[in-house]
Scaffold this motif. Sequence first.
Motif, PDB file in Angstrom:
ATOM      1  N   SER A 182      35.321  29.913  52.017  1.00  0.00           N
ATOM      2  CA  SER A 182      36.510  29.751  51.172  1.00  0.00           C
ATOM      3  C   SER A 182      36.341  28.500  50.322  1.00  0.00           C
ATOM      4  O   SER A 182      35.632  27.562  50.704  1.00  0.00           O
ATOM      5  CB  SER A 182      37.776  29.634  52.029  1.00  0.00           C
ATOM      6  OG  SER A 182      37.731  28.464  52.825  1.00  0.00           O
ATOM      7  N   ALA A 183      36.991  28.480  49.163  1.00  0.00           N
ATOM      8  CA  ALA A 183      36.856  27.317  48.271  1.00  0.00           C
ATOM      9  C   ALA A 183      37.984  27.308  47.252  1.00  0.00           C
ATOM     10  O   ALA A 183      38.447  28.375  46.816  1.00  0.00           O
ATOM     11  CB  ALA A 183      35.506  27.340  47.556  1.00  0.00           C
ATOM     12  N   ASN A 184      38.410  26.097  46.883  1.00  0.00           N
ATOM     13  CA  ASN A 184      39.313  25.948  45.741  1.00  0.00           C
ATOM     14  C   ASN A 184      38.508  26.078  44.456  1.00  0.00           C
ATOM     15  O   ASN A 184      37.285  25.886  44.435  1.00  0.00           O
ATOM     16  CB  ASN A 184      40.011  24.595  45.774  1.00  0.00           C
ATOM     17  CG  ASN A 184      41.075  24.525  46.853  1.00  0.00           C
ATOM     18  OD1 ASN A 184      41.330  25.513  47.555  1.00  0.00           O
ATOM     19  ND2 ASN A 184      41.693  23.376  47.000  1.00  0.00           N
ATOM     20  N   GLY A 185      39.180  26.390  43.362  1.00  0.00           N
ATOM     21  CA  GLY A 185      38.495  26.651  42.106  1.00  0.00           C
ATOM     22  C   GLY A 185      38.121  25.400  41.326  1.00  0.00           C
ATOM     23  O   GLY A 185      38.386  24.265  41.739  1.00  0.00           O
ATOM     24  N   LEU A 186      37.522  25.641  40.184  1.00  0.00           N
ATOM     25  CA  LEU A 186      37.026  24.594  39.301  1.00  0.00           C
ATOM     26  C   LEU A 186      38.185  23.855  38.643  1.00  0.00           C
ATOM     27  O   LEU A 186      39.073  24.476  38.067  1.00  0.00           O
ATOM     28  CB  LEU A 186      36.133  25.230  38.224  1.00  0.00           C
ATOM     29  CG  LEU A 186      35.498  24.300  37.198  1.00  0.00           C
ATOM     30  CD1 LEU A 186      34.395  23.466  37.851  1.00  0.00           C
ATOM     31  CD2 LEU A 186      34.942  25.121  36.032  1.00  0.00           C
ATOM     32  N   SER A 187      38.136  22.528  38.707  1.00  0.00           N
ATOM     33  CA  SER A 187      39.232  21.729  38.147  1.00  0.00           C
ATOM     34  C   SER A 187      38.960  21.274  36.719  1.00  0.00           C
ATOM     35  O   SER A 187      39.891  21.046  35.958  1.00  0.00           O
ATOM     36  CB  SER A 187      39.497  20.510  39.026  1.00  0.00           C
ATOM     37  OG  SER A 187      38.338  19.705  39.124  1.00  0.00           O
ATOM     38  N   LYS A 188      37.696  21.140  36.330  1.00  0.00           N
ATOM     39  CA  LYS A 188      37.417  20.615  34.990  1.00  0.00           C
ATOM     40  C   LYS A 188      37.728  21.666  33.933  1.00  0.00           C
ATOM     41  O   LYS A 188      37.682  22.870  34.174  1.00  0.00           O
ATOM     42  CB  LYS A 188      35.981  20.141  34.887  1.00  0.00           C
ATOM     43  CG  LYS A 188      34.907  21.227  34.799  1.00  0.00           C
ATOM     44  CD  LYS A 188      33.533  20.601  34.587  1.00  0.00           C
ATOM     45  CE  LYS A 188      32.473  21.661  34.311  1.00  0.00           C
ATOM     46  NZ  LYS A 188      31.153  21.055  34.039  1.00  0.00           N
TER      47      LYS A 188
END
Length: 470
Positions: free
Chosen positions: A237-243
């Motif tokens: 699992s992972a949170n998405g790209l912030s940039k």
Amino acid sequence: MSEAKLPEGWALSILSKTISANGLISDGDWVESKDQDPNGSVRLIQLADIGDGDFRNKSQRFMTPESANALNCTFLKSGDVLIARMPEPLGRACLFPSVGQEAVTVVDICLIRTGEKAAISNKILTYWINSPVIRNLIAANASGTTRKRITRKKLEQFELPLPPLAEQKVIADKLDTLLAQLETTKARLDRIPQILKTFRQSVLAAAVSGKLTEEWRKVESYLNWNVIKLEKLIMASANGLSKRSGKDGEETTILRLADFKDAVRVYGNERTIKLNAKEVDKYSLANGDILVIRVNGSIDLAGKFIRYEKNEEIEGFCDHFIRLRLNQEKILPEYLIYVSNEGAGRQYLKSSLSTSAGQNTINQTSVKGLDVPLPPLKEQTEIVRRVEELFAFADNIEQKTNAALERVNNLTQSILAKAFRGELTAYWRAANPELISGDNSAEALLGKIKAERDTLKKQPKKKTAARKKA
């Protein structure tokens, strides 16, 4: 409609000449917020109250009698025709039915009071205004860029076909009956989407409780289900790209919530960012991945699960999502969607949201804590097959319902158009020639109104009081 095409006994006349000498065509009153009072006894009728043929009685704005008198407001009478000079739709009209208290109306509503001895009844006038011919005329004469408007002066100059009064009553009675039948049909059709929504919810509830495949399970000799935390069914699992931008690497589509509608991918407004090889590896999506809406202003969207279907190109996901990569040897993505987005699963996820500054957020720990009633993979496949089959059945009914609603709406306009041309009363005219000729003709009615106006013009004007009360 030209005079040559008018039915026998009919006439063409501009609106302002069809109302009686004691009638009224007026804009509503310019009432500002400072003039209103929630404790006032005078109701302020607004655009939201004007339906397409019906008075909707929605608004709750008031003012005092003193303010209404000071502004020289026109007080409404039961039977007044109210026309919305702004959308939606532009030019819709209804009869004012009285609201149990004194009432005035805002400036964006045109008020028409046909008066005694008018050449047109208030009912026919309302039906004519709502007919396709006049509605199109209103649209063609509207002004404004952001929001279209129709002026009262233009409305006054619209030319209307005018039947004799006896025929007007027959037309109004026929329209009342026919349109009431259509409204009954429409009301029944309008209920179907809610029935289908309840049906779909019941299907999903049966799917995740085991009832949908209860008989199948007996035949297949499958055992009872287990309840397992989602964490044990996830490989990563992972949170998405912030940039929001990148300088090096390959241009890569980064999915946002705007790229989905009702959990289905939509195309045409994608955003791309340059990602290096490491970022591509970290944020790329695989077929069957689950995107969980991590943050959103709507409590109905935050925490919702979306199944990702692989595109030909590599795609990533933004930090408004959490990506779950499932162990698809244990759980099907489609089945997990059923568990997470309805019933107890959805309630758990909503209760796990935290709210700050108007944004609802869920974290990975809470997502992984979801209890999943887990059947064997073969039964999951059967559940998905049955749900999709039942949903396709519901979708088919919904499509037919929408098509039927469109036909009903078109039929309403078709009936009004026929009435406007005199087609609904052709047999009645043939059977009642004495009621549409001579002094009973529309031309005779218009002549009487003109004579009455000419007489009034010759009389000395009387002083009028400030209060224009009904």
